[in-house]
Design an enzyme around this catalytic site. Sequence first.
Site, PDB file in Angstrom:
ATOM      1  N   HIS A 193       0.723  -1.014  -0.122  1.00 60.65           N
ATOM      2  CA  HIS A 193      -0.170   0.052  -0.064  1.00 60.65           C
ATOM      3  C   HIS A 193       0.758   1.263  -0.056  1.00 60.65           C
ATOM      4  O   HIS A 193       0.434   2.463  -0.566  1.00 60.65           O
ATOM      5  CB  HIS A 193      -0.910   0.069   1.056  1.00 60.65           C
ATOM      6  N   GLU A 434     -12.212  -9.933  -5.037  1.00 63.47           N
ATOM      7  CA  GLU A 434     -10.674  -9.966  -4.595  1.00 63.47           C
ATOM      8  C   GLU A 434     -10.321 -11.202  -4.295  1.00 63.47           C
ATOM      9  O   GLU A 434      -9.253 -11.492  -3.636  1.00 63.47           O
ATOM     10  CB  GLU A 434     -10.297  -8.698  -4.068  1.00 63.47           C
ATOM     11  N   ASP A 458      -5.127  -7.992  -4.361  1.00 63.88           N
ATOM     12  CA  ASP A 458      -5.267  -9.124  -3.772  1.00 63.88           C
ATOM     13  C   ASP A 458      -5.797 -10.291  -4.484  1.00 63.88           C
ATOM     14  O   ASP A 458      -5.443 -11.593  -4.291  1.00 63.88           O
ATOM     15  CB  ASP A 458      -6.594  -8.833  -2.533  1.00 63.88           C
ATOM     16  N   CYS A 505     -10.414  -2.153  -9.915  1.00 61.99           N
ATOM     17  CA  CYS A 505     -10.097  -1.037  -9.247  1.00 61.99           C
ATOM     18  C   CYS A 505      -8.710  -1.449  -8.707  1.00 61.99           C
ATOM     19  O   CYS A 505      -7.967  -0.501  -7.881  1.00 61.99           O
ATOM     20  CB  CYS A 505     -11.012  -0.530  -8.057  1.00 61.99           C
TER      21      CYS A 505
HETATM   22  C1  PEP Z   1      -6.917  -4.754  -4.543  1.00 61.10           C
HETATM   23  O1  PEP Z   1      -6.996  -5.544  -3.823  1.00 61.10           O
HETATM   24  O2  PEP Z   1      -6.846  -4.776  -5.946  1.00 61.10           O
HETATM   25  C2  PEP Z   1      -7.487  -3.332  -4.097  1.00 61.10           C
HETATM   26  C3  PEP Z   1      -7.971  -2.588  -4.775  1.00 61.10           C
HETATM   27  O3  PEP Z   1      -7.589  -3.248  -2.752  1.00 61.10           O
HETATM   28  P1  PEP Z   1      -6.510  -2.887  -1.825  1.00 61.10           P
HETATM   29  O4  PEP Z   1      -5.228  -2.777  -2.879  1.00 61.10           O
HETATM   30  O5  PEP Z   1      -6.674  -1.824  -1.064  1.00 61.10           O
HETATM   31  O6  PEP Z   1      -6.068  -4.203  -1.104  1.00 61.10           O
HETATM   32 MG    MG Z   2      -7.932  -5.702  -1.894  1.00 53.30          MG
END
Ligand code: PEP
Ligand code: MG
Length: 545
Positions: A193, A434, A458, A505
């Site tokens: 992140h 995910e 994920d 996303c």
């Molecule tokens: C993902 O897992 O692709 C997602 C958009 O959520 P995060 O990256 O915040 O886990």
């Molecule tokens: Mg995620």
Amino acid sequence: MGDDKMKTYKGKSVYKGIAMGNVIVLKDRDLQIKRYKIEDTASEIGRVSRAGETAKEQLQRLYDKALKEVGEANAAIFEVHQMMLEDEDYLESIQKMIQTELVNAEYAVAVTGDNFSQMFASMDDDYMKARAADVTDISNRLVKILQGQEEVDFSSMEPSIIVADDLSPSETVQMDKDKILAFVTVHGSTNSHTAILARMMNIPALVGVPMELQEIHTGMEAVVDGFQGEVIFEPSGEICVQTRKKIEEEQEKAQLLQTLKGKETITLDGHKINLYANIANVKDVGYVLENDAGGIGLFRSEFLYLGRKSFPTEEEQFQAYKQVAQMMAGKKVIIRTLDIGADKQADYFNLGHEDNPAMGYRAIRICLKQPEIFKTQLRALLRAAVFGNLSIMYPMITSVEEVQQIYGIVKEVQEELDRIQIPYKIPEQGIMIETPAAVMISDELAEMVDFFSIGTNDLTQYTLAVDRQNAKLDDFYQPHHKAVLKMIQMVVDNAHKCGKWAGICGELGADLELTETFVKMGVDELSVAPSMILKIRKRIREIKI
Ligand code: PEP
Ligand code: MG
């Protein structure tokens, strides 16, 4: 032409951009104190007294700043700390330890600090008890100075290149984008992140750079080239000239992209795609508008919970969501409910240690087990929905039952709001796809929700059994894997069968190599870092299905 002082390191690029400027080194911020034997006690004691002087100067600066910003009463603590640094018992105890045990200054300060702190903590008097934390604080300050760790005041610093061992998402999110030219870290994976935040903030960033942090100092000049995956400390004059030229070229390209603002995101044969942006904070809405995104496809609301000491209240959350909805003026805003856990940790959640945090107590699992936390957020969301085009999205779904439970809790919140007559709206509700489980039952889930948003970050991790946080596995982390692409197709098809839309996303949504594939697969929406919006619009406008 070579330059003696110049040092070049390769790393993994997280965001392709170029920066040049001065470095701020955040040295190992976990105090690891080593004990070693010394011979020259006088020189070690001298180090302590010089560190004491530096600490007092730091405290004076903090006092002056606090006096202006938070008033005399709150600033007084820094005066108390300055006085404690002159306490004879404390200083003598450190000196004695150095002289009798022949230990280094850092060790003597840390041990004396612990002893004094315990002594204060065991006193009856509440005032004296409270001094325990202060002794620990001044001892830590002295140790940091002795270890050569500089204090960074992000509010007053010049825009700089941040160099660190590693950065946590909560540290990154507290930094002011305008003050950061680039990030360069020794550790960290490209899928973490922190990396996602760097992309979101449009900041050139390199991770996994094998630098010797002892050799890099605050104030050094550096060039970070995200295209080459390279950082150069103390660059030669020639490199500086080349870099300035590259920065200008990048600015020109960005300028060209500006012509796409206000244009539709549409293929040559007239197929429209919803191109939305990912954000982590209210202040990111500025980048969304600046880059002309059609909406917000993922507001990672958990960032409202990070970098603080207690839960954000319903009112704080309501104000944040309402502000985003209003600023987007009728454009879609999809807010994901908190996805805390794994690498996004907040101490006050008391999540405890887990052997497998990515597969652990996180996201919707916390919300379903601790519905009070969830309800506070839902109340804020339902109330904010009145002020714009808001949607809610739930993370980490694996089953139909979880969605049913969520709807049950939403209904309870709705009844509470009805009872106390507070205006609200039930917005569109969708889920993140995910987990492989959600993909495999996406036909059933599609009947229950308004939309799907595929979290490829994920989904890749769980499909390929590759921890996205583990830098050693970066080569195995393959979001282009056929298995992942087939899953995306399956999810899109199942959504369409029920008349629902499906988007992406995760970071893969911004992968220009796959834009055409996604459009041909029938993906309805792509939600990406604001800095990628215009690049993807350009690409989509060149595609013919
Ligand atoms: C993902 O897992 O692709 C997602 C958009 O959520 P995060 O990256 O915040 O886990
Ligand atoms: Mg995620």
